[in-house]
Design a protein around this motif. Structure first.
Motif, short mmCIF file in Angstrom:
data_model
loop_
_atom_site.label_atom_id
_atom_site.label_comp_id
_atom_site.label_asym_id
_atom_site.label_seq_id
_atom_site.Cartn_x
_atom_site.Cartn_y
_atom_site.Cartn_z
N UNK A 153 24.58 -0.53 -8.70
CA UNK A 153 24.49 0.92 -8.59
C UNK A 153 24.38 1.31 -7.12
N UNK A 154 25.19 2.27 -6.70
CA UNK A 154 25.11 2.82 -5.35
C UNK A 154 24.38 4.15 -5.43
N UNK A 155 23.22 4.30 -4.78
CA UNK A 155 22.47 5.55 -4.88
C UNK A 155 23.29 6.76 -4.46
N UNK A 156 23.17 7.84 -5.23
CA UNK A 156 23.93 9.06 -4.95
C UNK A 156 23.50 9.69 -3.63
N UNK A 167 20.86 -2.02 -1.74
CA UNK A 167 19.83 -1.72 -0.76
C UNK A 167 18.42 -1.78 -1.29
N UNK A 168 18.23 -2.32 -2.50
CA UNK A 168 16.90 -2.37 -3.10
C UNK A 168 16.71 -3.69 -3.84
N UNK A 207 21.79 12.93 -11.26
CA UNK A 207 22.49 11.70 -10.89
C UNK A 207 21.61 10.83 -10.01
N UNK A 208 21.44 9.57 -10.43
CA UNK A 208 20.79 8.59 -9.55
C UNK A 208 21.82 7.90 -8.66
N UNK A 262 27.99 14.18 -4.49
CA UNK A 262 28.72 14.26 -5.76
C UNK A 262 30.16 13.87 -5.49
N UNK A 263 30.65 12.85 -6.17
CA UNK A 263 32.00 12.36 -5.94
C UNK A 263 33.02 13.29 -6.59
#
Length: 236
Positions: A147-150, A20-21, A107-108, A155-156
């Motif tokens: 990377x998928x933003x948190x 998304x970026x 976490x990012x 929190x997974x």
């Protein structure tokens, strides 16, 4: 103002795309958690008792990073080249001696990763009490997706994780099976390091690790995070 003159060009900035970026996440360090699923610890002959043991870590250089979808050569010096499917946590804020309750604030985002391993060299080093570098920290051994933003995931705590070789399932588990969960890992690691934006943490692999050969295609999936692909090329 004077400028530094280097004998050769400095190392490039290693980075990963962000979902998304248009911006990319620059990678600083790669931390890996050893034996963080009970069944994998057992298959490696080193069971883990969380009540009496602490997490342990090894590092890979940022230069070992390779993006999902690549073809990598079968590495030199091994006849037992293994896959390890892992959830990757990307750190986005600095932190040191972070409380477990606050660990998630660092976490990012998340990614799917492969900790590729020269298993024969790792086991020789393990039995001789030597560092694992030859088995773990080698070129193109840290494979990672975008990377998928948190912010999109929180929190997974749970989610399916699996891996296939040439379409045949080899690893299947759930993130809820982690011995030390994400908050615990970040809090513990921050006791020993000043965590920094761009640090990646490979959180450990489930049972079912095994060897691959030239021509094999590895695919993997982590719920909410994404899919990873890697093709093993010819030996150099």
């Amino acid at each position: 103002m004077s400028q530094n003159t280097y004998l050769w060009n400095p190392a490039p900035v290693y980075s990963l795309p962000v979902r998304g970026s248009d911006a990319r996440l620059p990678v600083k360090r790669i931390f890996c958690v050893g034996r963080n699923y009970h069944a994998h610890a057992v298959e490696m002959g080193r069971p883990v008792d969380k009540s009496t043991m602490s997490p342990f870590y090894f590092l890979k250089d940022a230069s070992t990073l390779v993006e999902s979808g690549a073809t990598v050569p079968y590495p030199t010096g091994t006849a037992n080249y293994h896959y390890e499917m892992e959830l990757v946590v990307a750190i986005g804020k600095p932190g040191f001696r972070v409380a477990e309750a606050d660990a998630h604030t660092l976490i990012y985002g998340y990614a799917a990763g492969l900790d590729m391993t020269r298993r024969d060299l790792q086991l020789v080093a393990r039995e001789q009490g030597r560092p694992w570098d030859l088995g773990k920290n080698f070129e193109k051994s840290a494979v990672c997706t975008e990377i998928v933003p948190a912010a999109d995931l929180g929190v997974l705590e749970a989610g399916a994780i699996n891996l296939q070789v040439n379409g045949q399932t080899k690893q299947t588990s759930d993130l809820s099976m982690l011995i030390w969960n994400i908050r615990e890992i970040i809090a513990d690691l921050s006791r020993f390091y000043h965590l920094e934006p761009g640090d990646l943490i490979y959180t450990g692999t489930p049972e079912g690790v095994g060897a691959v050969s030239s021509g094999d295609r590895i695919t993997g999936h982590i719920d909410q995070v994404g899919d990873i692909e890697l093709t093993i090329g010819s030996a150099e």
